[in-house]
Enzyme design. Structure first.
Site, short mmCIF file in Angstrom:
data_model
loop_
_atom_site.label_atom_id
_atom_site.label_comp_id
_atom_site.label_asym_id
_atom_site.label_seq_id
_atom_site.Cartn_x
_atom_site.Cartn_y
_atom_site.Cartn_z
N GLY A 340 69.91 -44.33 23.92
CA GLY A 340 69.99 -42.87 23.83
C GLY A 340 69.62 -42.42 22.42
N GLU A 364 43.98 -58.81 17.72
CA GLU A 364 43.47 -60.00 18.42
C GLU A 364 42.94 -59.63 19.81
OE1 GLU A 364 45.19 -63.76 17.73
OE2 GLU A 364 46.12 -63.13 15.86
C1 LIG Z 1 48.17 -54.47 11.74
C2 LIG Z 1 46.80 -54.99 12.04
C3 LIG Z 1 46.47 -56.27 11.64
C4 LIG Z 1 45.19 -56.77 11.87
N1 LIG Z 1 44.85 -58.02 11.38
C5 LIG Z 1 43.56 -58.43 11.47
C6 LIG Z 1 43.14 -59.65 10.84
O1 LIG Z 1 43.94 -60.37 10.22
N2 LIG Z 1 41.84 -60.00 10.90
C7 LIG Z 1 40.93 -59.25 11.57
O2 LIG Z 1 39.75 -59.63 11.58
N3 LIG Z 1 41.28 -58.09 12.19
C8 LIG Z 1 42.58 -57.67 12.14
N4 LIG Z 1 42.95 -56.50 12.73
C9 LIG Z 1 41.95 -55.70 13.45
C10 LIG Z 1 42.17 -55.67 14.96
O3 LIG Z 1 41.86 -56.89 15.54
C11 LIG Z 1 41.32 -54.49 15.49
O4 LIG Z 1 41.97 -53.31 15.05
C12 LIG Z 1 41.19 -54.52 17.01
O5 LIG Z 1 40.40 -55.60 17.41
C13 LIG Z 1 40.58 -53.22 17.55
O6 LIG Z 1 39.44 -52.84 16.84
P1 LIG Z 1 39.35 -51.33 16.30
O7 LIG Z 1 40.62 -51.02 15.59
O8 LIG Z 1 38.10 -51.19 15.54
O9 LIG Z 1 39.32 -50.42 17.58
P2 LIG Z 1 38.02 -50.00 18.45
O10 LIG Z 1 37.22 -51.22 18.75
O11 LIG Z 1 37.33 -48.87 17.78
O12 LIG Z 1 38.70 -49.51 19.80
C14 LIG Z 1 39.25 -48.21 19.93
C15 LIG Z 1 39.65 -48.03 21.41
O13 LIG Z 1 38.50 -48.17 22.25
C16 LIG Z 1 38.74 -49.16 23.22
N5 LIG Z 1 37.49 -49.88 23.52
C17 LIG Z 1 36.61 -50.43 22.62
N6 LIG Z 1 35.59 -50.99 23.30
C18 LIG Z 1 35.84 -50.84 24.61
C19 LIG Z 1 35.18 -51.22 25.82
N7 LIG Z 1 34.03 -51.93 25.80
N8 LIG Z 1 35.72 -50.87 27.01
C20 LIG Z 1 36.89 -50.18 27.05
N9 LIG Z 1 37.58 -49.79 25.96
C21 LIG Z 1 37.06 -50.12 24.75
C22 LIG Z 1 39.77 -50.11 22.59
O14 LIG Z 1 40.47 -50.85 23.58
C23 LIG Z 1 40.66 -49.10 21.88
O15 LIG Z 1 41.56 -48.53 22.79
C24 LIG Z 1 44.23 -55.99 12.55
C25 LIG Z 1 44.60 -54.70 12.98
C26 LIG Z 1 45.85 -54.19 12.72
C27 LIG Z 1 46.18 -52.80 13.16
#
Ligand SMILES: Cc1cc2nc3c(=O)[nH]c(=O)nc-3n(C[C@H](O)[C@H](O)[C@H](O)COP(=O)(O)OP(=O)(O)OC[C@H]3O[C@@H](n4cnc5c(N)ncnc54)[C@H](O)[C@@H]3O)c2cc1C
Length: 383
Positions: A340, A364
């Protein structure tokens, strides 16, 4: 696969005690100071937690995947920021070297990773390349016996603490997509590497991410993983397949802790003259959470066993990551509901867990990317 149940049980006992006596009492301090106390990191080193997955020949504990997930179930019954300290070294940061590195690369770096002397990070994501990681733009141009790296990596976990980065960069600009990407071991600090400011995140205070900027950074050609160009994206995907089972196990551990706290509260909190745990609508939230948690746990153990048998677990790893991360979000949401108003204010820690676990559905590979992998594999297997 469990190699020796007695040895594993002893490890699980010591992790359980460490979580109960050292990590849980430090949760609030970590959230408030945005830092893990160095004494706790030192204890993690002494317990061998940085070397969980690294072979014994290099000073690690060489856990099988099943043993690793069972340790994570216990280690993650606390703020997930603690797991993050070892997470990138145990998981994505070291596994590229372990899977595809040369014997010399393994001998040079794995012992220092296993001891926790070096913390490692995995640098794949870029400002313009997230889910579409194969479109990455960071370049690595050969110059004599070095490569010169230029580009920016984004959201890199533990980069501010890392002494070693596994960096995916494009060695062949003529080959777009995955084929032109290579993986490098980059020691830090090095000339030509700088860092952005530490990201201000929704949760997991104490675990740090930031941009890593390469500007003419010279990396010895001997640090190209496996000494083969064009293999880096394959290495990254293999690392992430394993990493997804690891993250799913983390989700199970944290969800278990959240559910334990919610159950205890429901049994103590009285309304209408009775503990709220006696109300069937509250029981439904507890039971749904327990059911989903059990399902996720079974999936994770099954996928881990299959991987230990040497089977291809790309689909299963994505199923685990998708289900366990979404499950953890639902369990955290129900826990706020069960508490709550107390679930919404900071004193009980549940709102902190609610924020902490949100990222499991993002990094990931987002939930959508897991769906795409699963469906693509299904269609390929059926063709
Ligand atoms: C706290 C944190 C720690 C991290 N640590 C690491 C790390 O150590 N090393 C590293 O390399 N990265 C790291 N990342 C990056 C992380 O892996 C990415 O943020 C993630 O893969 C998503 O990429 P993006 O943020 O660019 O989102 P985008 O790719 O821009 O996606 C935005 C939205 O669009 C959707 N989307 C994208 N493409 C498609 C598709 N083809 N079909 C349907 N939906 C889609 C996604 O699901 C999401 O909802 C980290 C991120 C965070 C927040």
């Amino acid at each position: 696969m469990i190699r020796d149940q007695e040895i594993l049980d002893a490890l699980l006992d010591s992790v359980r005690r460490f979580v109960r006596e050292r990590l849980v009492p430090a949760e609030n301090e970590v959230a408030e100071t945005d830092a893990i106390p160095p004494a706790i990191v030192d204890e993690m080193r002494r317990m061998g937690l940085f070397g969980l997955t690294i072979p014994e020949a290099y000073g690690g504990l060489e856990l099988t995947m099943e043993e690793e997930v069972r340790v994570l179930f216990e280690l993650c019954r606390t703020s997930p920021a603690f797991r993050s300290v070892i997470g990138s070294t145990v998981g994505i940061g070291s596994q590229g070297i372990l899977m595809d590195g040369t014997p010399e690369q393994k001998a040079k770096y794995l012992p220092r990773l296993a001891s926790g002397e070096l913390i490692s990070s995995f640098a794949l994501t870029e400002p313009e390349a997230g889910s579409d990681a194969a479109s990455l733009r960071t370049t690595a141009v050969r110059d004599g016996d070095h490569y010169v790296l230029d580009g920016t990596k984004r959201f890199i976990t533990n980069a501010p603490q890392a002494g070693l980065l596994t960096v995916m960069a494009r060695t062949d600009p003529a080959t777009p997509g995955a084929g032109g990407v290579s993986a490098f071991i980059v020691e830090t600090p090095s000339p030509g590497i700088s860092y952005g400011r530490i990201d201000r995140k929704m949760g997991q205070q104490g675990a740090h991410t930031c941009d890593v900027i390469f500007d003419g950074c010279r990396v010895p050609a001997a640090n190209l993983i496996g000494l083969k160009e064009g293999q880096g994206f394959k290495t990254a995907m293999k690392v992430l397949d394993k990493g997804r089972i690891h993250i799913a196990a983390v989700c199970v551990g944290v969800a278990q802790r959240i559910l334990d706290d919610a159950l205890r509260y429901a049994m103590e909190r009285r309304q209408f003259g009775r503990p709220i745990a006696e109300f069937e609508l509250v029981q439904a939230m507890l039971a749904d959470s327990r059911t989903e948690l059990y399902a996720a746990q079974c999936m994770v153990v099954d996928a881990a066993r299959r991987r230990d048998e040497g089977r291809n677990v790309s689909t299963e790893a994505s199923c685990c990551k998708l289900f366990a991360s979404e499950m953890c979000g639902r369990v955290a949401d129900r826990a706020v509901q069960i508490l709550g108003g107390a679930g919404y204010v900071a004193d009980h820690g549940i709102e902190r867990f609610y924020r902490d676990v949100r990222v499991f559905r993002l990094y990931e590979g987002t939930t959508q990317i897991q769906q795409i992998i699963i469906a693509r594999n299904m269609i390929r297997d059926a063709s």
